[in-house]
Design a protein around this motif. Sequence first.
Motif, PDB file in Angstrom:
ATOM      1  N   PRO A 125       0.815  -1.228   0.000  1.00 21.54           N
ATOM      2  CA  PRO A 125       0.000   0.000   0.000  1.00 21.54           C
ATOM      3  C   PRO A 125       0.846   1.274   0.000  1.00 21.54           C
ATOM      4  N   ASP A 126       2.023   1.253   0.603  1.00 17.62           N
ATOM      5  CA  ASP A 126       2.832   2.490   0.625  1.00 17.62           C
ATOM      6  C   ASP A 126       3.575   2.720  -0.686  1.00 17.62           C
ATOM      7  N   GLY A 127       3.365   1.835  -1.624  1.00 19.38           N
ATOM      8  CA  GLY A 127       3.962   2.020  -2.946  1.00 19.38           C
ATOM      9  C   GLY A 127       5.418   1.623  -3.043  1.00 19.38           C
ATOM     10  N   LYS A 128       6.014   1.242  -1.908  1.00 20.96           N
ATOM     11  CA  LYS A 128       7.451   0.915  -1.977  1.00 20.96           C
ATOM     12  C   LYS A 128       7.714  -0.543  -2.341  1.00 20.96           C
ATOM     13  N   GLY A 129       6.746  -1.414  -2.074  1.00 18.09           N
ATOM     14  CA  GLY A 129       6.861  -2.814  -2.474  1.00 18.09           C
ATOM     15  C   GLY A 129       7.667  -3.680  -1.521  1.00 18.09           C
ATOM     16  N   ALA A 130       7.718  -4.937  -1.851  1.00 22.47           N
ATOM     17  CA  ALA A 130       8.478  -5.925  -1.068  1.00 22.47           C
ATOM     18  C   ALA A 130       8.994  -6.988  -2.032  1.00 22.47           C
ATOM     19  N   VAL A 131      10.020  -7.658  -1.582  1.00 24.84           N
ATOM     20  CA  VAL A 131      10.586  -8.734  -2.394  1.00 24.84           C
ATOM     21  C   VAL A 131      10.527 -10.031  -1.587  1.00 24.84           C
TER      22      VAL A 131
ATOM     23  N   GLU B 281      13.762 -27.880   2.653  1.00 20.30           N
ATOM     24  CA  GLU B 281      12.701 -27.093   3.278  1.00 20.30           C
ATOM     25  C   GLU B 281      12.760 -25.728   2.598  1.00 20.30           C
ATOM     26  N   THR B 282      11.624 -25.227   2.150  1.00 14.95           N
ATOM     27  CA  THR B 282      11.646 -23.898   1.532  1.00 14.95           C
ATOM     28  C   THR B 282      11.169 -22.868   2.537  1.00 14.95           C
ATOM     29  N   LYS B 283      11.963 -21.836   2.662  1.00 23.97           N
ATOM     30  CA  LYS B 283      11.597 -20.737   3.581  1.00 23.97           C
ATOM     31  C   LYS B 283      11.382 -19.494   2.731  1.00 23.97           C
ATOM     32  N   ASN B 284      10.251 -18.843   2.901  1.00 26.58           N
ATOM     33  CA  ASN B 284      10.037 -17.600   2.163  1.00 26.58           C
ATOM     34  C   ASN B 284      10.532 -16.427   3.006  1.00 26.58           C
ATOM     35  N   ILE B 285      11.456 -15.663   2.443  1.00 31.78           N
ATOM     36  CA  ILE B 285      11.949 -14.473   3.143  1.00 31.78           C
ATOM     37  C   ILE B 285      11.326 -13.265   2.447  1.00 31.78           C
ATOM     38  N   CYS B 286      10.513 -12.527   3.182  1.00 32.78           N
ATOM     39  CA  CYS B 286       9.809 -11.375   2.617  1.00 32.78           C
ATOM     40  C   CYS B 286      10.482 -10.093   3.108  1.00 32.78           C
ATOM     41  N   ILE B 287      11.034  -9.322   2.191  1.00 30.47           N
ATOM     42  CA  ILE B 287      11.785  -8.110   2.565  1.00 30.47           C
ATOM     43  C   ILE B 287      11.002  -6.881   2.116  1.00 30.47           C
ATOM     44  N   LYS B 288      10.572  -6.129   3.077  1.00 28.49           N
ATOM     45  CA  LYS B 288       9.828  -4.891   2.775  1.00 28.49           C
ATOM     46  C   LYS B 288      10.834  -3.821   2.339  1.00 28.49           C
ATOM     47  N   LEU B 289      10.565  -3.242   1.209  1.00 22.74           N
ATOM     48  CA  LEU B 289      11.519  -2.236   0.698  1.00 22.74           C
ATOM     49  C   LEU B 289      11.187  -0.859   1.255  1.00 22.74           C
TER      50      LEU B 289
END
Length: 485
Positions: free
Chosen positions: A130-136, A477-485
């Motif tokens: 929502p803040d327009g900066k995104g995440a990866v 094992e797959t781990k999802n790492i979510c990085i807020k930009l």
Amino acid sequence: MKEFKHFINGEYVASASGKTFENRSPVDNSLIGQVHEAGEAEVDAAVRAAKAALKGPWSKLTQNQRAAMLNKIADRINERFDEFLAAECLDTGKPRSMASHIDIPRGAANFKEFADSMNHPTEGFRMDTPDGKGAVNVGHRTPKGVIAVVSPWNLPLLLMTFKVGPALACGNTVVVKPSEETPATATLLGEVMNECGVPPGVFNVVHGFGPDSAGAFLTSHPLVDAITFTGETRTGEIIMKAAAVGLRNVSMECGGKNPGLVFADCDLEKAVEGTMRSAFVNCGQVCLGTERVYVERSIFDQFLARMKEEVAKLKLGRPEDPDANFGPLVSLEHRDKVKSYYDLAREEGATVEIGGGIPDMGAELNDGAWIEPTIWTGLPEDARVIREEIFGPCCHIRPFDTEEEAIELANDTSYGLACAIWTENSARALRVAEQMEVGLAWVNSWFLRDLRTSFGGAKQSGIGREGGVHGLEFYTETKNICIKL
Ligand SMILES: NC(=O)C1=CN([C@@H]2O[C@H](COP(=O)(O)OP(=O)(O)OC[C@H]3O[C@@H](n4cnc5c(N)ncnc54)[C@H](O)[C@@H]3O)[C@@H](O)[C@H]2O)C=CC1
Ligand SMILES: O=C(O)/C=C/C=C(\O)C(=O)O
């Protein structure tokens, strides 16, 4: 007299209890050696060694270093080819001509192929916020941990390394429980691991039986993170129950009652040659083997006659006999099981086209687990011989009239591992293959294996797929790492 010890933390160890069991040759029932039977103490030591090794030098290796080590293992198996071949043939009685083309080369290839194909791919997704900066998002794969490998006796080195190769390539450590019938090549592999500098604890072997023995102790051990199994469906069910405690993942490659579908537009000689191999190679002890053959009525008599001619040519003999292409079953116990189905077939109304009994092999070999290659016709589809996996050198051949009927007959089974379709009409081949309820469909071939492909069964033939990148799902094992930009 040979002595087969456990291989734990890089060393050969005897059972503290002193308990051993006999390993006998299926060729003539002579004593090969004594096998140490693991108790809970040995299994616990092996699993703890494997757990500790996850944090040792093994975990510091880069993917490339690990791949280099696996390639070295493959090379070393090939350098010690004759020893592996002798050990496998002594345990199983199978012809050297077969083991030298299938078992041992595949044992080595299972390390070489997976060394390079299990590179952990990283998935990435960029997302809006929502803040327009995104995440990866980064999907990061890590080894699953300690893998229990429970393997059978029919292709001992091949099937064990088909699990150990990818497990190690993904950075796991393993505890192997080979079949009690075939302890030799797993034991020998321990030496190879040490020669190749594999850190202690990465590869462990414990010997013993299933229930109340090494198999049950291993699969119920709380420090085991996942279990990969090949063997009978009923055993798979028991292991799944053990795995449910602690929610451990399982990969199951179980039994089959595989059909062959022979259409009138096939190349008859190719179909006969392929069906012969699929029913009789390894004395019929291959989970992918064909035990039910459906043949289009117009070529039924011709096909049956050619099969009988070829069966009559099979040459029974010792593994080292260069002319022999047919060995004994793996044990007298298994021979009793297969023979009981031969007797049942008669009771259920089969016509015995060829074979059906125990051959006279002469005084030197008559104590071995020999059985005749056998073809039946005339059984109803609800006969037990048609419905249950026999795992011996035998098949039932029945005519069909239409493609739809052939598909229906072939799919009418609780198993779903493999099938072989024989036709020169490629549209038909694809149409039929798509309708088969199996994990593996061969067209104009059988047991043609590319290790990059998926391997496993539908229905009661298994859970999950191994092979190629499919093993990544199970061994990591797959781990999802979510990085807020
Ligand atoms: N590749 C396949 O699909 C195979 C199928 N079979 C089928 O299974 C039948 C019986 O052969 P078995 O060697 O007795 O197969 P099995 O399924 O009993 O044994 C396979 C492996 O599982 C282990 N095991 C057995 N019970 C266990 C338990 N409760 N917990 C943990 N591990 C356990 C055994 O010690 C062996 O290492 C054969 O007649 C054949 O029909 C056998 C071998 C291979
Ligand atoms: O090629 C393979 O990986 C496996 C072949 C055979 C079996 O799985 C079996 O007989 O159990």
